[in-house]
Design an enzyme around this catalytic site. Sequence first.
Site, PDB file in Angstrom:
ATOM      1  N   GLY A   1       0.830  -1.191   0.000  1.00 32.37           N
ATOM      2  CA  GLY A   1       0.000   0.000   0.000  1.00 32.37           C
ATOM      3  C   GLY A   1       0.866   1.243   0.000  1.00 32.37           C
ATOM      4  O   GLY A   1       1.950   1.250  -0.576  1.00 32.37           O
ATOM      5  N   CYS A   2       0.398   2.300   0.656  1.00 34.55           N
ATOM      6  CA  CYS A   2       1.121   3.573   0.696  1.00 34.55           C
ATOM      7  C   CYS A   2       2.576   3.384   1.107  1.00 34.55           C
ATOM      8  O   CYS A   2       2.872   2.871   2.189  1.00 34.55           O
ATOM      9  CB  CYS A   2       0.433   4.519   1.671  1.00 34.55           C
ATOM     10  SG  CYS A   2       1.371   6.016   2.006  1.00 34.55           S
ATOM     11  N   PHE A   3       3.507   3.801   0.238  1.00 31.13           N
ATOM     12  CA  PHE A   3       4.918   3.559   0.559  1.00 31.13           C
ATOM     13  C   PHE A   3       5.427   4.419   1.710  1.00 31.13           C
ATOM     14  O   PHE A   3       6.428   4.091   2.328  1.00 31.13           O
ATOM     15  CB  PHE A   3       5.836   3.662  -0.662  1.00 31.13           C
ATOM     16  CG  PHE A   3       5.660   4.850  -1.562  1.00 31.13           C
ATOM     17  CD1 PHE A   3       5.166   6.065  -1.132  1.00 31.13           C
ATOM     18  CD2 PHE A   3       6.018   4.736  -2.915  1.00 31.13           C
ATOM     19  CE1 PHE A   3       5.028   7.153  -1.982  1.00 31.13           C
ATOM     20  CE2 PHE A   3       5.882   5.814  -3.784  1.00 31.13           C
ATOM     21  CZ  PHE A   3       5.389   7.029  -3.317  1.00 31.13           C
TER      22      PHE A   3
ATOM     23  N   TYR B   1      -2.938  11.143   7.881  1.00 28.89           N
ATOM     24  CA  TYR B   1      -3.223  10.255   6.744  1.00 28.89           C
ATOM     25  C   TYR B   1      -3.327   8.808   7.210  1.00 28.89           C
ATOM     26  O   TYR B   1      -4.266   8.088   6.863  1.00 28.89           O
ATOM     27  CB  TYR B   1      -2.124  10.371   5.678  1.00 28.89           C
ATOM     28  CG  TYR B   1      -2.114   9.184   4.754  1.00 28.89           C
ATOM     29  CD1 TYR B   1      -3.043   9.072   3.723  1.00 28.89           C
ATOM     30  CD2 TYR B   1      -1.219   8.134   4.955  1.00 28.89           C
ATOM     31  CE1 TYR B   1      -3.077   7.953   2.904  1.00 28.89           C
ATOM     32  CE2 TYR B   1      -1.239   7.011   4.143  1.00 28.89           C
ATOM     33  CZ  TYR B   1      -2.170   6.927   3.127  1.00 28.89           C
ATOM     34  OH  TYR B   1      -2.209   5.812   2.333  1.00 28.89           O
TER      35      TYR B   1
END
Length: 205
Positions: free
Chosen positions: A34-36, A179
């Site tokens: 997912g989000c790095f 986030y």
Amino acid sequence: MKKFLIAGILALSTAIATTAASAQQLATAIFAGGCFWCVESDFDHVPGVVKTISGFTGGRTKNPTYKQVTYGDTGHREAVEITYDPSKVSYETLLNVFWHSVDPTDGGGQFCDRGVSYRSAIFVRSDAERRLAEATKQQVMKELDQKVATTVEAASDFYPAEDYHQDYYTKNPLRYKFYRWNCNRNQRVEEVWGDKAYMGIPKTG
């Protein structure tokens, strides 16, 4: 003067040789979770990890931009290249950290991030890595008693993301924490793994 010069040259040569030897002892692993930003943060807190780089891999487009990967059809995943010291942490341990920091049952992305670029994967560079990755995948399937969507794929070219993505969680800590919490990452990882969940740093929110 000549003796000092020779001594200096010898010292420099020794330093270069030591640096080269150290570099040869390091290894790399590539995971897409997912989000790095989040994957980078998680692995930066693993003892034995020397460096992490956020980037893209697994697709067709050469030297892709973040915008191309996120909104285009490049086939790339957001991924992190992890440089580690095998004398301090094993590849199997890194696999264990990876599995327990993602939702391996999700085939559509990870958490609030959806689409191909956010699907989880392990990119292997040798037969030995593939055997370990596949073996741990089987263990995860048994443990969760569910199908695992995370794929094990041959590593291909890895393209570092733009500079502003590197170490994002340290450059923009408040935005990063917001986030991560808003994306429900920690909450879902705990839901899947319980006490075995790994978030690298204290829970946000």
